[in-house]
Each structure stands twice: as structure tokens, then as C-alpha cells.
Scaffold this active site. Structure first.
Site, PDB file in Angstrom:
ATOM      1  N   LYS A  75       0.808  -1.225   0.000  1.00 51.38           N
ATOM      2  CA  LYS A  75       0.000   0.000   0.000  1.00 51.38           C
ATOM      3  C   LYS A  75       0.843   1.278   0.000  1.00 51.38           C
ATOM      4  CE  LYS A  75      -4.214  -1.958   1.987  1.00 51.38           C
ATOM      5  NZ  LYS A  75      -5.243  -1.854   3.038  1.00 51.38           N
ATOM      6  N   ASP A 112     -10.229   2.817   2.151  1.00 48.95           N
ATOM      7  CA  ASP A 112     -10.413   2.081   3.409  1.00 48.95           C
ATOM      8  C   ASP A 112     -11.234   2.885   4.431  1.00 48.95           C
ATOM      9  OD1 ASP A 112      -9.220  -0.352   2.834  1.00 48.95           O
ATOM     10  OD2 ASP A 112      -7.231   0.285   3.502  1.00 48.95           O
TER      11      ASP A 112
HETATM   12  N1  LIG Z   1     -11.758  -4.655   7.104  1.00 48.75           N
HETATM   13  C1  LIG Z   1     -10.952  -4.121   6.211  1.00 48.75           C
HETATM   14  O1  LIG Z   1     -11.334  -3.789   5.076  1.00 48.75           O
HETATM   15  C2  LIG Z   1      -9.526  -3.881   6.628  1.00 48.75           C
HETATM   16  C3  LIG Z   1      -8.731  -2.921   5.964  1.00 48.75           C
HETATM   17  C4  LIG Z   1      -7.425  -2.693   6.439  1.00 48.75           C
HETATM   18  C5  LIG Z   1      -6.935  -3.456   7.503  1.00 48.75           C
HETATM   19  N2  LIG Z   1      -7.736  -4.398   8.080  1.00 48.75           N
HETATM   20  C6  LIG Z   1      -7.265  -5.197   9.216  1.00 48.75           C
HETATM   21  O2  LIG Z   1      -6.771  -4.321  10.208  1.00 48.75           O
HETATM   22  C7  LIG Z   1      -5.708  -4.951  10.931  1.00 48.75           C
HETATM   23  C8  LIG Z   1      -4.473  -4.042  10.929  1.00 48.75           C
HETATM   24  O3  LIG Z   1      -4.055  -3.875   9.587  1.00 48.75           O
HETATM   25  P1  LIG Z   1      -2.949  -2.770   9.215  1.00 48.75           P
HETATM   26  O4  LIG Z   1      -2.842  -2.774   7.734  1.00 48.75           O
HETATM   27  O5  LIG Z   1      -3.219  -1.499   9.934  1.00 48.75           O
HETATM   28  O6  LIG Z   1      -1.625  -3.469   9.834  1.00 48.75           O
HETATM   29  P2  LIG Z   1      -0.245  -2.776  10.262  1.00 48.75           P
HETATM   30  O7  LIG Z   1      -0.031  -1.518   9.509  1.00 48.75           O
HETATM   31  O8  LIG Z   1       0.755  -3.876  10.175  1.00 48.75           O
HETATM   32  O9  LIG Z   1      -0.475  -2.405  11.815  1.00 48.75           O
HETATM   33  C9  LIG Z   1      -0.623  -3.426  12.776  1.00 48.75           C
HETATM   34  C10 LIG Z   1      -1.051  -2.819  14.106  1.00 48.75           C
HETATM   35  O10 LIG Z   1      -1.311  -3.897  15.009  1.00 48.75           O
HETATM   36  C11 LIG Z   1      -0.528  -3.681  16.197  1.00 48.75           C
HETATM   37  N3  LIG Z   1      -0.149  -4.963  16.781  1.00 48.75           N
HETATM   38  C12 LIG Z   1       0.319  -6.049  16.132  1.00 48.75           C
HETATM   39  N4  LIG Z   1       0.583  -7.046  17.013  1.00 48.75           N
HETATM   40  C13 LIG Z   1       0.268  -6.573  18.252  1.00 48.75           C
HETATM   41  C14 LIG Z   1       0.305  -7.098  19.565  1.00 48.75           C
HETATM   42  N5  LIG Z   1       0.733  -8.348  19.791  1.00 48.75           N
HETATM   43  N6  LIG Z   1      -0.098  -6.314  20.611  1.00 48.75           N
HETATM   44  C15 LIG Z   1      -0.543  -5.060  20.389  1.00 48.75           C
HETATM   45  N7  LIG Z   1      -0.605  -4.487  19.150  1.00 48.75           N
HETATM   46  C16 LIG Z   1      -0.203  -5.239  18.101  1.00 48.75           C
HETATM   47  C17 LIG Z   1       0.675  -2.897  15.741  1.00 48.75           C
HETATM   48  O11 LIG Z   1       1.272  -2.249  16.839  1.00 48.75           O
HETATM   49  P3  LIG Z   1       2.830  -1.817  16.811  1.00 48.75           P
HETATM   50  O12 LIG Z   1       2.906  -0.528  16.065  1.00 48.75           O
HETATM   51  O13 LIG Z   1       3.199  -1.725  18.253  1.00 48.75           O
HETATM   52  O14 LIG Z   1       3.572  -2.937  16.086  1.00 48.75           O
HETATM   53  C18 LIG Z   1       0.009  -1.934  14.753  1.00 48.75           C
HETATM   54  O15 LIG Z   1      -0.619  -0.870  15.430  1.00 48.75           O
HETATM   55  C19 LIG Z   1      -5.472  -6.298  10.237  1.00 48.75           C
HETATM   56  O16 LIG Z   1      -6.195  -7.279  10.932  1.00 48.75           O
HETATM   57  C20 LIG Z   1      -6.092  -6.098   8.858  1.00 48.75           C
HETATM   58  O17 LIG Z   1      -6.553  -7.300   8.269  1.00 48.75           O
HETATM   59  C21 LIG Z   1      -9.009  -4.619   7.663  1.00 48.75           C
END
Ligand SMILES: NC(=O)c1ccc[n+]([C@@H]2O[C@H](COP(=O)([O-])OP(=O)(O)OC[C@H]3O[C@@H](n4cnc5c(N)ncnc54)[C@H](OP(=O)(O)O)[C@@H]3O)[C@@H](O)[C@H]2O)c1
Length: 286
Positions: A75, A112
Site C-alpha cells: 500500500k 479504506d
Molecule cells: N476490514 C478491512 O477492510 C480492513 C482494511 C485494512 C486493515 N484491516 C485489518 O486491520 C488490521 C491491521 O491492519 P494494518 O494494515 O493497519 O496493519 P499494520 O499496519 O501492520 O499495523 C498493525 C497494528 O497492530 C498492532 N499490533 C500487532 N501485534 C500486536 C500485539 N501483539 N499487541 C498489540 N498491538 C499489536 C501494531 O502495533 P505496533 O505498532 O506496536 O507494532 C500496529 O498498530 C489487520 O487485521 C487487517 O486485516 C481490515
């Protein structure tokens, strides 16, 4: 004999680039809309390694694709490959939808945040973004898109709490006015929230659940989760058992897809019960 789906010499083409991409529900979703509207089009999964991303995008354009969706881990790279960015992409710092214009211009959009807000309006119609602050857990790409859309939609304050606090601080500084930071696990931020959103990957299939005590949350607060595999996370089950209105990640996924479909295939499709059933049928409930 039922007539198979047949492509013509003028089939409109789009798809989704990711690495990996096999988990994506987008081909199923767009395929449903193509069939439903009888469109001469195809939407295909495109597994592309990060080092090949920019070349692949330009090649798709040169091959006559109308555009594509972009998912993890591309992205941010998609943001860089664009000739022009829509305000949604500028604000989110990332692109999930590419449109190839007739003159070869590559346009980047981020749908999104819009998808989240549209999903909320459809699923929790008696909730208004203006009601009060939103508490977002997480500070990654999903949190950024949702935070920007909530502020732009009238939410008076967005509070970010992330495991890595510095990441939340950096994001709040980028988004500017009306975006603050709270400590991970801060109960007073929870008590003030009208909307709580899990924007972390916790609760996803093969990940630990998000561990948050909901007793501090006001009874009227809405609880949402971006995670859509499973459709009902432990967070949502807990919130529903406490009487909160809830929304999972599937409505966001379905609504964000409408913009790209409309740009590539010329019809703005609906997110209705039949589509939800069709896509949900492929995703475990819990
Ligand atoms: N429904 C939809 O259309 C849609 C669209 C986009 C994303 N999503 C979902 O949203 C979620 C996040 O996606 P993203 O793209 O934002 O991912 P990302 O950029 O990789 O961010 C991941 C986030 O999760 C946190 N995290 C990961 N492991 C953790 C843990 N063990 N304890 C606490 N915090 C933790 C990270 O914190 P740190 O910064 O501390 O690592 C960060 O804030 C995913 O499940 C994705 O599938 C869904």
C-alpha cells in the site's frame, strides 16, 4: 447445460496485487458483482513480489487493465508509483485502489476509511460520528485511514493508543488537529469513547485475541473491529454480550470495494444482504 462465463475481445480487466494474495476475498466479491450485473469483465488475483511491484503496475497499465486494488505489503509502494493522488490517499499516506486513465496516468485512491464510515452508517444507523470521541487501538495503515475518515466525517476527537506509543505519536502529528494519543490500556480514554475500534491485527485468525476490559466503556458506545477473519472476534462477542452495538471488519471491506468497481466497470454496486451472505459464506464466523 448452463452457459459458462465467457470473456470477449473487449473484456474490462482489473485485479488485486498482493504478496501473498491467495487469502484475499476481493476476487470473490468483485466476481459476484460482475456476474450480478452481467458485465463483460474480469477481476483476478495478482501475486507480485515487493521488488517487482512498480514494474508490475506499469505493465498492467500497458496491458490495458483499468486498474487494480493493492493490499499488504504494497500500500505504501502504491502511493509512490502514482502520477496523481486523490485527497483520500494523501491523507491516508497509502493507496489501496489504482485507476489507469486513458492517457496512461496512474491515479491513487484510498477507500479504506470511506469503507469504514459507510459500513458504520449502514450497520449502526442510529450512531452519529459527531456523538463524541473515538478511541482507536493501533497505529498502522488501517488506523491511519480510519482516523482520517472519522475526523473528516465530523468525529470531534480521535484518540490513538498503540503498543508502540511513538508510532501513535507520529501518526497523530501527521493527521494534525483533533487527533491525540493515549497510553495502551488507558481506562479513562476508554470511558470517554463513543466509538472503540480495534485497528490492530490482534483477534485475527492465528493471532492472539485483543485483551481489553470493556467495563469502563459507556453502555451507548459502539465497538468495531477491522478484523474480518473471523467475522466475530472475541472483542465483538464480549461487546455484544455487554449490550454494545458492534460492527466487524467485513462491511468495511465490502464498502471500500465499491469505488474501484465503479471506476473500472462503470457501475456503482450495492452492498446488500445477498452480497454479504455470499462473501461471509467463505469466512469463518469465530
Ligand atoms: N476490514 C478491512 O477492510 C480492513 C482494511 C485494512 C486493515 N484491516 C485489518 O486491520 C488490521 C491491521 O491492519 P494494518 O494494515 O493497519 O496493519 P499494520 O499496519 O501492520 O499495523 C498493525 C497494528 O497492530 C498492532 N499490533 C500487532 N501485534 C500486536 C500485539 N501483539 N499487541 C498489540 N498491538 C499489536 C501494531 O502495533 P505496533 O505498532 O506496536 O507494532 C500496529 O498498530 C489487520 O487485521 C487487517 O486485516 C481490515
Amino acid at each position: 447445460m448452463s452457459i459458462p462465463h465467457v470473456l470477449s475481445g473487449t473484456t474490462r480487466l482489473a485485479g488485486i496485487i498482493g504478496w501473498p494474495v491467495a487469502h484475499s476475498r476481493s476476487p470473490r466479491l468483485h466476481g459476484y458483482w460482475l456476474a450480478r450485473h452481467g458485465i463483460d469483465g474480469a477481476y483476478v488475483p495478482l501475486p507480485v513480489r515487493p521488488e517487482h511491484f512498480a514494474t508490475a503496475v506499469r505493465s498492467l497499465r500497458d496491458l490495458g487493465f483499468r486498474g487494480c486494488n493493492v493490499t499488504i505489503p504494497h500500500k505504501e509502494a502504491a502511493f509512490a508509483v502514482c502520477d496523481r493522488l486523490e485527497p483520500s490517499a494523501e491523507r491516508a499516506g497509502a493507496v489501496n485502489t489504482l485507476v489507469f486513465e486513458g492517457d496512461g496516468t496512474i491515479v491513487g485512491i484510498n477507500t479504506d476509511g470511506l469503507g469504514f464510515v459507510a459500513g458504520l452508517a449502514q450497520n449502526v444507523p442510529d450512531f452519529a460520528l459527531t456523538e463524541g470521541p473515538a478511541l482507536l487501538l493501533g497505529a498502522g495503515g488501517g488506523a491511519r485511514a480510519v482516523a482520517a475518515a472519522l475526523r473528516d466525517g465530523g468525529c470531534p476527537r480521535v484518540v490513538l493508543a498503540n503498543r508502540t506509543r511513538s508510532r501513535a505519536e507520529a501518526l497523530a502529528a501527521q493527521l494534525g488537529d483533533g487527533v491525540a494519543v493515549a497510553e495502551w490500556g488507558d481506562r479513562s480514554a476508554l470511558g470517554e469513547a463513543s466509538l472503540l475500534v480495534n485497528c490492530t491485527s490482534l483477534g485475527m485468525k492465528d493471532q492472539p485475541p485483543l485483551d481489553v476490559a470493556l467495563d469502563a466503556l459507556a453502555p451507548r458506545a459502539v465497538v468495531a473491529d477491522l478484523v474480518y477473519v473471523p467475522r466475530e472476534t472475541a472483542l465483538l462477542c464480549d461487546a455484544a454480550a455487554r449490550g454494545h452495538r458492534t460492527m466487524g471488519g467485513l462491511p468495511m471491506l465490502l464498502h471500500q470495494a465499491r469505488v474501484g468497481f465503479s471506476q473500472w466497470f462503470g457501475i456503482t454496486p450495492e452492498v446488500d444482504a445477498a452480497l454479504i451472505d455470499f462473501v461471509a459464506g467463505d469466512i469463518p464466523l469465530r
